[in-house]
Write a protein that holds these residues in place. Structure first.
Motif, mmCIF file in Angstrom:
data_model
loop_
_atom_site.group_PDB
_atom_site.id
_atom_site.type_symbol
_atom_site.label_atom_id
_atom_site.label_comp_id
_atom_site.label_asym_id
_atom_site.label_seq_id
_atom_site.Cartn_x
_atom_site.Cartn_y
_atom_site.Cartn_z
ATOM 1 N N GLU A 148 0.830 -1.204 0.000
ATOM 2 C CA GLU A 148 0.000 0.000 0.000
ATOM 3 C C GLU A 148 0.867 1.258 0.000
ATOM 4 N N THR A 190 -3.888 2.028 5.720
ATOM 5 C CA THR A 190 -3.562 0.646 5.377
ATOM 6 C C THR A 190 -2.056 0.401 5.443
ATOM 7 N N SER A 210 -7.006 0.314 -7.910
ATOM 8 C CA SER A 210 -7.514 0.526 -6.554
ATOM 9 C C SER A 210 -9.031 0.635 -6.568
#
Length: 894
Positions: free
Chosen positions: A828, A834, A866
């Motif tokens: 990430e 995250t 994403s």
């Protein structure tokens, strides 16, 4: 100026000898400018300190010679009139305390020469505190309430109070159709039924309504409202713990001053254990034991001994806390607390204190257990034990267990049921960890001299720019670096504490601000921690260690680390402490750690349960060292930079030569209610797996062809809002690295797509993989209970992502029950929340032996796939571009 109900008064309704009067006055005058003299509750006059000092030279003390029957007093009509008259009396006069009486002359309360707004401020603080700690919610749920009347203060404060009620509990108030009314004039408060509750912000309003108007109603004071959260603990009590309480103290019956839903539940429990309960308003038997005593809502009367010869006045809040401490003793020690153990531990404590110079014990005999303790101590004949005030010897130090006792001597220690139980529980905790660690230090200011406490000089008032602080306060408390002071106080207030269970309290994890920061485990950051260290010093306690109002680098732990580094020792300091914490609310925090052979543990305690390795801080020594500069806020434990620096030097010099043996790791656990939910979820999923075809096929194939092989199981936790090619890529890679792969789909419904749709998208998007099982996550994997910051990550209000509980639950419950050895995560680079979650998983799960594998993200050209990108395209109605990012199985939902 402010009103104060804690005045000193003596009632001479009976005939007293001159010598007895003098002894009583000597005791009361110690803590007051003046003692008011009443007869049958009506004010006669007062005796000041000066009057009493002049009487010392008189051989024949005559009461009438020294009482001032013409002292200034105010007859109560209303609040405004009282304060206006007080202003006129205080103007250019050396008067500090003015008694306020009813029209019939009954002494009600006193007005003191202080800031008029002080108690208005305190009352609003009580309301705000009640909202924050859950007491207002508990109060609203405690009964069938149709209307709440607010009174007893100025118009602005009353409207502010109503605003606080709605700000914190609007949904609850509206759902129950509760009306909140304001009565600025106390006289407008009407006779009410049981469904209408009255809250008085001030104590004088409470007194007026309860004792002057004689309304047959229950009035709640603002400061009493704070305690309603304590009543919720009653729901956790059972007959076993009540029987333990009864066995220890042998109470036969209890009188209550106040009733609501919680107290009715409590009474039912007590009666099931053969303890008789009654309402003191309907049964005035208590007046036989305690004359002219002020009764609050939470006051109770405990009767014990044969034929109930003893009556002990107490508070239901204290009783609840004591029962909780009895539970905690059982939890810590593994055995029930009995009367014999309790008395034995109290005696042990008394003799420890005797060795510290306390050679007298004043014990009021108003209960069975006190009478038994008194007899057993008296029989030993090596401690001066008295039960009468006339036998006081002013040349010795006393341990005092006496109701509403004024200060008798300059050096004394007060004991009560609660302090005794705290001592017993802390001893039990100490005995648990001493078995694993033979050298534990206790840090205490218990035997320091009696320092004045400035209650109003606290960090919250500092933000209000009021006049409680002298001109040089800021510069001295921060050593001429006061620029950051207001900001660090705001940072501290902003980082709330989290209670995982009743022995594991911590700050929010991963809280980041300029001056106040915490780590993954909810510990305040210690500045200067070395990367390589030989051992660890663990500090556990309250704000003395966590830092009352200083930045990270000026806390006691950081200053201790600085000294250790300077002297070349290879030790790392970790601060497990928490604001408002104690070793009883933090004990599982130290037991959860793996303590190494050379580690040191320092406990911050208000008790004295070990005579060796006792770190004693003397305030007089600190004053001399700091040359009478300001070094603490409201109380000596709440220090500034120089105070913490002094203490860190003291600690360093005592512990530097100590090496501790290794402690075993202690199992992390959570509250029983949450643990039960998790276990029910695990049981449910295991039953579903028994009939899951994919699961059964994988297990059957491996057991048939590789009977001795240990099956390798991996897990992914996915939100999939929505399911993309990126998610599918992660599943594809992970499924090839394990025999069986679980995908736990986040069940929390706080995403754009519902759980049902996301679950279907995932299930349909992974049908091609023969070793993948899709499961719901329950409420324990990335949920608002365990990881609330995840659901505000797109618009984060603070750089604080508290994922600690989420990962610890996975480590201790999900992983072992589903035999998971690998956790897969997606790389990430964009999302801060995250990204932090991934780092924290690697640390916690890695230390627990779980392999955390981070897989690079799926790319389309130079672009990362994403779910955020997909949602934006959907919002912009760019439907043709969606096929580029999501599989066909997802498209039909979009």
């Amino acid at each position: 100026m402010y009103r104060n109900n804690d005045f000193y008064s003596i009632d001479f309704s009976e005939v007293w000898e001159g010598s007895e009067i003098k002894v009583l006055l000597e005791m009361y005058i110690e803590g007051a400018q003046i003692v008011f003299i009443t007869k049958e509750e009506r004010l006669l006059g007062g005796i000041s300190r000066g009057d009493l000092k002049r009487s010392f030279n008189k051989n024949n003390f005559k009461f009438d010679q020294f009482i001032n029957k013409n002292i200034k007093h105010i007859i109560f009509i209303n609040e405004k009139q009282v304060f206006e008259e007080a202003k006129q009396i205080f103007n250019n006069k050396k008067i500090h305390n003015i008694p306020v009486v009813s029209k019939s002359g009954v002494l009600l309360f006193q007005i003191d020469r202080f800031c008029e707004n002080k108690f208005i401020l305190e009352d609003l603080e009580n309301i705000t505190y009640s909202a924050n700690n859950g007491s207002i919610q508990s109060f609203i749920k405690s009964d069938n309430i149709k209307e709440i009347i607010l009174t007893g203060s100025d118009r602005k404060s009353l409207y502010k109070t109503r605003q606080i009620f709605y700000e914190f509990h609007k949904e609850l108030i509206l759902s129950r159709n509760i009306v909140i009314s304001i009565k600025e004039n106390i006289k407008d408060v009407y006779l009410v039924d049981d469904s209408i509750k009255i809250i008085s912000l001030s104590e004088f309003g409470y007194i007026y309504l309860k004792y002057i108007t004689k309304l047959k109603i229950d009035i709640i004071m603002a400061k009493e409202l704070c305690s309603f959260i304590e009543l919720k603990a009653i729901k956790k009590f059972n007959k076993d713990i009540i029987n333990d309480f009864k066995e220890i103290f042998r109470y036969n019956s209890i009188g209550f001053a106040f009733y609501n839903k919680y107290i009715y539940t409590f009474i039912k429990l007590l009666e099931d254990c053969n303890i008789k309960c009654f309402h003191i308003k309907e049964n005035e038997i208590y007046k036989k034991y305690i004359d002219n005593d002020y009764i609050n809502n939470f006051d109770i009367f405990l009767f014990s001994g044969s034929e109930n010869i003893y009556c002990e006045k107490f508070s239901i809040i204290e009783m609840i806390q004591d029962i909780q401490l009895i539970q905690k003793y059982t939890q810590i020690s593994g055995r029930n607390l009995t009367n014999e153990i309790y008395i034995s531990e109290c005696i042990d404590y008394l003799y420890k204190l005797q060795r510290r110079g306390f050679s007298g014990f004043i014990q009021e005999i108003n209960s069975y257990w006190k009478e038994k303790l008194y007899r057993e101590i008296k029989a030993r004949d090596n401690l001066k034990v008295i039960s009468s005030l006339e036998d006081i010897d002013y040349n010795i130090k006393y341990i005092i267990n006496y109701r509403n006792m004024p200060k008798l001597v300059l050096e004394s220690i007060y004991m009560s049921v609660t302090t005794n139980l705290y001592y017993i529980c802390e001893c039990a905790f100490y005995n648990v960890i001493i078995k694993r660690c033979k050298n534990i230090f206790t840090y205490s200011t218990m035997f320091s001299d009696n320092r004045q406490v400035f209650y109003e000089r606290n960090r919250n008032n500092y933000l209000l720019d009021n006049d409680f602080f002298q001109e040089n306060f800021s510069s001295e408390i921060c050593n001429n670096n006061q620029i950051y002071l207001k900001e660090v106080i705001k940072n501290i207030d902003d980082c709330r504490t989290v209670e995982i269970n009743d022995g594991y309290v911590k700050f929010l994890s991963n809280y980041h601000s300029k001056y106040f920061n915490t780590d993954l485990y909810g510990n305040r950051v210690v500045v200067g921690n070395p990367k390589k260290h030989f051992g660890t010093i663990w500090l556990i306690g309250s704000c003395i260690f966590s830092g009352y109002a200083v930045e990270d680098k000026h806390t006691l732990p950081s200053l201790l680390q600085e000294k250790i580094n300077e002297m070349g020792y290879k030790y790392k300091v970790i601060d497990l402490s928490c604001d408002h914490g104690s070793i009883l609310t933090l004990y599982n925090k130290i037991l959860d750690k793996e303590i190494k052979l050379n580690d040191i543990i320092i406990l911050d305690t208000s008790n004295f349960f070990t005579e060796s390795n006792f770190i004693e801080i003397n305030y007089e020594e600190m004053d001399n060292y700091l040359k009478d500069h300001v070094w603490f806020w409201d109380a000596p434990g709440h220090m500034g930079l120089e105070g913490y620096k002094f203490c860190s030097e003291k600690i360093f010099n005592i512990v530097k030569r100590v090496m501790l043996k290794e402690l075993d790791n202690y199992k992390f656990y959570i509250e029983k209610d949450l643990e039960l939910e998790i276990k029910n979820y695990i049981s449910k999923i295991k039953n579903e797996l028994k009939i899951n075809k994919t699961y059964q096929t994988v297990y059957n194939n491996i057991s048939s062809f590789y009977p001795y092989k240990q099956i390798k199981i991996g897990a992914i936790i996915m939100n999939c809002n929505p399911f993309t090619y990126g998610h599918q890529y992660l599943v594809d890679i992970a499924s090839k690295l394990v025999d069986l792969l679980y995908i736990f789909v986040v069940e929390e419904n706080k995403s754009v797509f519902s759980f049902e749709k996301r679950f279907s998208m995932v299930k349909e998007g992974v049908t091609q993989y023969e070793n993948v099982v899709v499961l719901p996550s329950g409420g324990f994997m990335i949920s608002s209970v365990t990881f609330p910051g995840y659901f505000s990550k797109e618009i984060p209000l603070k750089d604080c992502y508290d994922d600690f509980l989420d990962i610890k639950i996975f480590e201790n419950y999900i992983m072992p029950n589903f035999e998971i050895s690998v956790r897969f995560i997606g790389e990430e680079p964009l999302d801060k929340v995250t990204s932090q979650y991934n780092c924290d998983m690697k640390e916690i799960l890695g230390n627990a032996g779980i392999n955390v594998i981070e897989i690079p993200r799926k790319m389309i050209g130079n672009e990362i796939i994403s779910a955020t990108k997909v949602r934006n395209l959907l919002l912009e109605k760019e439907y043709n571009l969606l096929k580029k990012y999501v599989p066909e199985t997802t498209l039909k939902y979009l």
